[in-house]
Design a protein around this motif. Structure first.
Motif, PDB file in Angstrom:
ATOM      1  N   VAL A 129      -2.963 -42.783  22.094  1.00 31.29           N
ATOM      2  CA  VAL A 129      -3.504 -44.185  21.832  1.00 31.29           C
ATOM      3  C   VAL A 129      -2.685 -45.106  21.305  1.00 31.29           C
ATOM      4  CG1 VAL A 129      -5.740 -43.175  21.214  1.00 31.29           C
ATOM      5  CG2 VAL A 129      -4.114 -43.385  19.667  1.00 31.29           C
ATOM      6  N   HIS A 130      -1.228 -44.849  21.177  1.00 31.34           N
ATOM      7  CA  HIS A 130      -0.398 -45.653  20.717  1.00 31.34           C
ATOM      8  C   HIS A 130       0.306 -46.466  21.788  1.00 31.34           C
ATOM      9  CE1 HIS A 130       3.759 -47.035  19.038  1.00 31.34           C
ATOM     10  NE2 HIS A 130       3.372 -46.787  17.922  1.00 31.34           N
ATOM     11  N   GLU A 131       0.742 -47.842  21.297  1.00 35.21           N
ATOM     12  CA  GLU A 131       1.299 -48.756  22.470  1.00 35.21           C
ATOM     13  C   GLU A 131       2.270 -49.487  21.734  1.00 35.21           C
ATOM     14  OE1 GLU A 131      -1.932 -51.483  23.649  1.00 35.21           O
ATOM     15  OE2 GLU A 131      -3.101 -50.002  24.264  1.00 35.21           O
ATOM     16  N   ASP A 132       3.099 -50.015  22.337  1.00 32.38           N
ATOM     17  CA  ASP A 132       4.463 -50.529  21.763  1.00 32.38           C
ATOM     18  C   ASP A 132       3.862 -52.157  21.148  1.00 32.38           C
ATOM     19  OD1 ASP A 132       6.122 -48.870  22.600  1.00 32.38           O
ATOM     20  OD2 ASP A 132       6.725 -49.577  24.682  1.00 32.38           O
ATOM     21  N   GLY A 133       4.730 -52.380  20.153  1.00 33.68           N
ATOM     22  CA  GLY A 133       4.387 -53.803  19.700  1.00 33.68           C
ATOM     23  C   GLY A 133       3.113 -53.902  18.665  1.00 33.68           C
ATOM     24  N   LEU A 134       2.803 -52.599  18.412  1.00 30.81           N
ATOM     25  CA  LEU A 134       1.502 -52.748  17.423  1.00 30.81           C
ATOM     26  C   LEU A 134       1.790 -52.831  15.979  1.00 30.81           C
ATOM     27  CD1 LEU A 134      -0.278 -49.320  18.608  1.00 30.81           C
ATOM     28  CD2 LEU A 134      -1.199 -51.738  18.690  1.00 30.81           C
ATOM     29  N   GLU A 135       1.240 -53.681  15.343  1.00 35.70           N
ATOM     30  CA  GLU A 135       1.457 -54.111  13.976  1.00 35.70           C
ATOM     31  C   GLU A 135       1.101 -53.084  13.019  1.00 35.70           C
ATOM     32  OE1 GLU A 135       3.236 -56.554  12.890  1.00 35.70           O
ATOM     33  OE2 GLU A 135       3.535 -57.362  15.067  1.00 35.70           O
ATOM     34  N   ALA A 136       1.455 -53.101  11.678  1.00 37.44           N
ATOM     35  CA  ALA A 136       0.839 -52.382  10.752  1.00 37.44           C
ATOM     36  C   ALA A 136      -0.474 -52.267  10.278  1.00 37.44           C
ATOM     37  CB  ALA A 136       1.671 -52.246   9.238  1.00 37.44           C
ATOM     38  N   ASP A 137      -1.144 -53.439  10.564  1.00 38.51           N
ATOM     39  CA  ASP A 137      -2.616 -53.716  10.182  1.00 38.51           C
ATOM     40  C   ASP A 137      -3.259 -53.226  11.499  1.00 38.51           C
ATOM     41  OD1 ASP A 137      -1.809 -56.002  11.661  1.00 38.51           O
ATOM     42  OD2 ASP A 137      -2.918 -57.244  10.137  1.00 38.51           O
ATOM     43  N   HIS A 138      -3.013 -52.995  12.492  1.00 35.27           N
ATOM     44  CA  HIS A 138      -3.643 -52.726  13.698  1.00 35.27           C
ATOM     45  C   HIS A 138      -4.389 -51.476  13.662  1.00 35.27           C
ATOM     46  CE1 HIS A 138      -1.497 -55.597  16.730  1.00 35.27           C
ATOM     47  NE2 HIS A 138      -2.104 -56.314  15.684  1.00 35.27           N
ATOM     48  N   VAL A 139      -5.838 -51.313  13.897  1.00 35.23           N
ATOM     49  CA  VAL A 139      -6.629 -50.227  13.992  1.00 35.23           C
ATOM     50  C   VAL A 139      -6.034 -49.266  15.000  1.00 35.23           C
ATOM     51  CG1 VAL A 139      -8.907 -49.343  14.094  1.00 35.23           C
ATOM     52  CG2 VAL A 139      -8.462 -51.581  12.997  1.00 35.23           C
ATOM     53  N   VAL A 140      -6.094 -47.789  14.529  1.00 36.81           N
ATOM     54  CA  VAL A 140      -5.387 -46.912  15.252  1.00 36.81           C
ATOM     55  C   VAL A 140      -6.444 -46.762  16.619  1.00 36.81           C
ATOM     56  CG1 VAL A 140      -4.794 -44.644  15.613  1.00 36.81           C
ATOM     57  CG2 VAL A 140      -3.853 -45.718  13.613  1.00 36.81           C
ATOM     58  N   PHE A 141      -7.740 -46.286  16.249  1.00 32.46           N
ATOM     59  CA  PHE A 141      -8.589 -45.955  17.184  1.00 32.46           C
ATOM     60  C   PHE A 141      -9.634 -47.360  17.518  1.00 32.46           C
ATOM     61  CE2 PHE A 141      -7.842 -41.979  15.222  1.00 32.46           C
ATOM     62  CZ  PHE A 141      -7.060 -41.179  16.338  1.00 32.46           C
ATOM     63  N   LEU A 142      -9.103 -48.289  18.190  1.00 32.61           N
ATOM     64  CA  LEU A 142      -9.611 -49.714  18.279  1.00 32.61           C
ATOM     65  C   LEU A 142     -10.937 -49.513  19.375  1.00 32.61           C
ATOM     66  CD1 LEU A 142      -9.096 -52.555  17.606  1.00 32.61           C
ATOM     67  CD2 LEU A 142      -7.960 -52.810  19.770  1.00 32.61           C
ATOM     68  N   ALA A 143     -12.123 -50.268  18.719  1.00 34.01           N
ATOM     69  CA  ALA A 143     -13.294 -50.127  19.662  1.00 34.01           C
ATOM     70  C   ALA A 143     -13.063 -50.924  21.209  1.00 34.01           C
ATOM     71  CB  ALA A 143     -14.311 -50.612  18.779  1.00 34.01           C
ATOM     72  N   PRO A 144     -13.711 -50.705  21.853  1.00 29.15           N
ATOM     73  CA  PRO A 144     -13.579 -51.207  23.306  1.00 29.15           C
ATOM     74  C   PRO A 144     -13.761 -52.726  23.131  1.00 29.15           C
ATOM     75  CG  PRO A 144     -14.938 -49.396  23.584  1.00 29.15           C
ATOM     76  CD  PRO A 144     -14.696 -49.590  22.137  1.00 29.15           C
ATOM     77  N   ARG A 145     -14.424 -53.263  22.232  1.00 25.05           N
ATOM     78  CA  ARG A 145     -14.647 -54.680  22.064  1.00 25.05           C
ATOM     79  C   ARG A 145     -13.741 -55.153  20.919  1.00 25.05           C
ATOM     80  NH1 ARG A 145     -21.033 -55.725  23.319  1.00 25.05           N
ATOM     81  NH2 ARG A 145     -20.986 -54.749  25.343  1.00 25.05           N
ATOM     82  N   GLY A 146     -12.778 -54.577  20.334  1.00 24.95           N
ATOM     83  CA  GLY A 146     -12.201 -54.863  19.287  1.00 24.95           C
ATOM     84  C   GLY A 146     -12.654 -54.423  17.764  1.00 24.95           C
ATOM     85  N   GLY A 147     -12.022 -54.231  16.965  1.00 25.61           N
ATOM     86  CA  GLY A 147     -12.472 -53.942  15.606  1.00 25.61           C
ATOM     87  C   GLY A 147     -12.404 -52.436  15.330  1.00 25.61           C
ATOM     88  N   LEU A 148     -13.396 -51.907  14.419  1.00 27.74           N
ATOM     89  CA  LEU A 148     -13.545 -50.546  14.109  1.00 27.74           C
ATOM     90  C   LEU A 148     -14.701 -49.759  15.036  1.00 27.74           C
ATOM     91  CD1 LEU A 148     -13.579 -50.404  10.132  1.00 27.74           C
ATOM     92  CD2 LEU A 148     -11.520 -50.305  11.667  1.00 27.74           C
TER      93      LEU A 148
END
Length: 380
Positions: free
Chosen positions: A282-301
């Motif tokens: 699930v990792h992508e380049d350019g992710l910030e420290a505060d980005h959720v790891v398992f991001l919901a399809p519509r964003g957020g938790l």
């Protein structure tokens, strides 16, 4: 006394019978001077802007009569105010109390549960004055759900007890708390059979390898989050709220901050190779420290129900939390890892507060071995 409105000079003016008008630069007010039981006292009667001379004389006469009968007019006035003041009800106080403490709740769900349980199940005594609440009032809230909804009933009772304790601390109640369980409500409520105590439905650990093989075939971030939670023996909320800043891929370590842990203590989770592979997927380049790891399809938790929905679609009558029980049973039945190591992997408190204060080791390497063994069992 001359007409009050004609008096301009700063000073003290007597109307007789203990009634006085005091004029200051800041305004003018009435007060009464008298004695009760040989003690001189002074009692304010209010602003001359609001109280006429006639009304001031009435107030002075009331004070004089009280004093003649040996009663302090100031105490009598306060007592009368309390008698005529609207009484604070349980419902009103409970709302204010929850508003005061809700900032200390770990998550919005917990906050909402407090509001909902007290509004719904505390309704039978919502309009009862705090000072008048007795055992019968508490029982009217708890008895109807005591056997049918045991967990909810226990929470309702406990929250009512806390509200009433707070009310006593603020001077709104006196005496014992009628919502206390031990030695009190337990005498009036029926005993629950062991069958009424429900545990989280767990998957038998013998079925875990087949289950994980099926789970890995499913697509979607919720399935990945569930797989990761199982491999790390984490709680659902801990996995769903995970951000990349908590993960050290090089050290193969996940550090959950205290604010997101049930025990409010930082928890370090050694990551097995299998758990790392989930993160890499699930990792992508350019992710910030505060980005959720398992991001919901519509964003957020992901929602609390997202992982449960995966289990439901797989036809499994088990809970996400029950996966932790499967891990605990597997470790206890099939391995020789010390109990303390297993409990630490589950982020359970071990021993007394004193023992924990002296325990500085994290058993991190032993736990790393444990988590690798668990991953090997789940994914042979």
């Amino acid at each position: 006394m001359k007409q009050v409105e004609h008096l301009k000079k700063v000073g003290l003016y007597s109307d007789g019978g203990g009634l006085y008008l005091r004029i200051r630069e800041s305004g003018r007010s009435w007060f009464f001077i008298g004695t009760v039981n040989g003690q001189r006292f002074e009692m304010g009667l209010g602003s001359a802007l609001d109280i006429t001379l006639a009304r001031a004389r009435e107030k002075a006469e009331e004070a004089r009569l009280h004093a003649l009968e040996g009663r302090d007019p100031r105490i009598e006035r306060d007592r009368a105010k309390k008698q005529h003041a609207p009484q604070l009800t349980f419902g009103q106080f409970a709302k204010d109390y929850v508003a005061e403490i809700e900032d200390g709740f770990r998550n919005p769900k917990h906050r909402q549960q407090w509001h909902n349980t007290l509004d719904t199940y505390g309704e039978p005594m919502a309009e009862v004055p705090l000072a008048d609440i007795e055992t019968e009032d508490v029982l009217r809230c708890v008895q109807p759900i005591w056997l049918d909804k045991p967990e909810t009933a226990s929470r309702v009772r406990g929250r009512i007890e806390k509200v009433l304790d707070a009310a006593k601390a603020k001077g709104h109640r006196t005496g014992e708390n009628p919502a206390r369980m031990r030695g009190h409500l337990e005498l009036f409520l029926p005993k629950r059979s062991k069958a009424t105590v429900k545990h989280h439905a767990a998957l038998p650990y013998a079925e875990m390898p087949a289950f994980m093989a099926e789970l890995r075939k499913r697509e979607g971030v919720a399935a990945k989050a569930l797989e990761f939670a199982i491999l790390t023996a984490a709680r659902s909320g801990e996995a769903r709220g995970m951000v990349w800043g908590e993960v050290d891929l090089a050290a193969k370590l996940w550090t959950v901050p205290a604010g997101r842990m049930k025990a409010s203590e930082q928890h370090e989770v050694p990551l097995s190779d299998a758990a790392l592979s989930v993160l890499q997927a699930v990792h992508e380049d350019g992710l910030e420290a505060d980005h959720v790891v398992f991001l919901a399809p519509r964003g957020g938790l992901l929602s609390d129900m997202s992982l449960s929905a995966v289990l439901k679609r797989m036809g499994r009558q088990v809970t996400v939390h029950g996966m932790r029980s499967a891990f605990r049973d597997w470790a206890g039945d099939t391995t020789s890892f010390p109990r303390d190591v297993v409990e630490m992997a589950l982020a359970h408190a071990i021993g007394s507060a004193t023992e924990r204060a002296y325990r500085r080791g994290r058993a991190l390497e032993k736990r790393r071995e444990l988590m690798e063994a668990w991953a090997s069992y789940c994914l042979p």
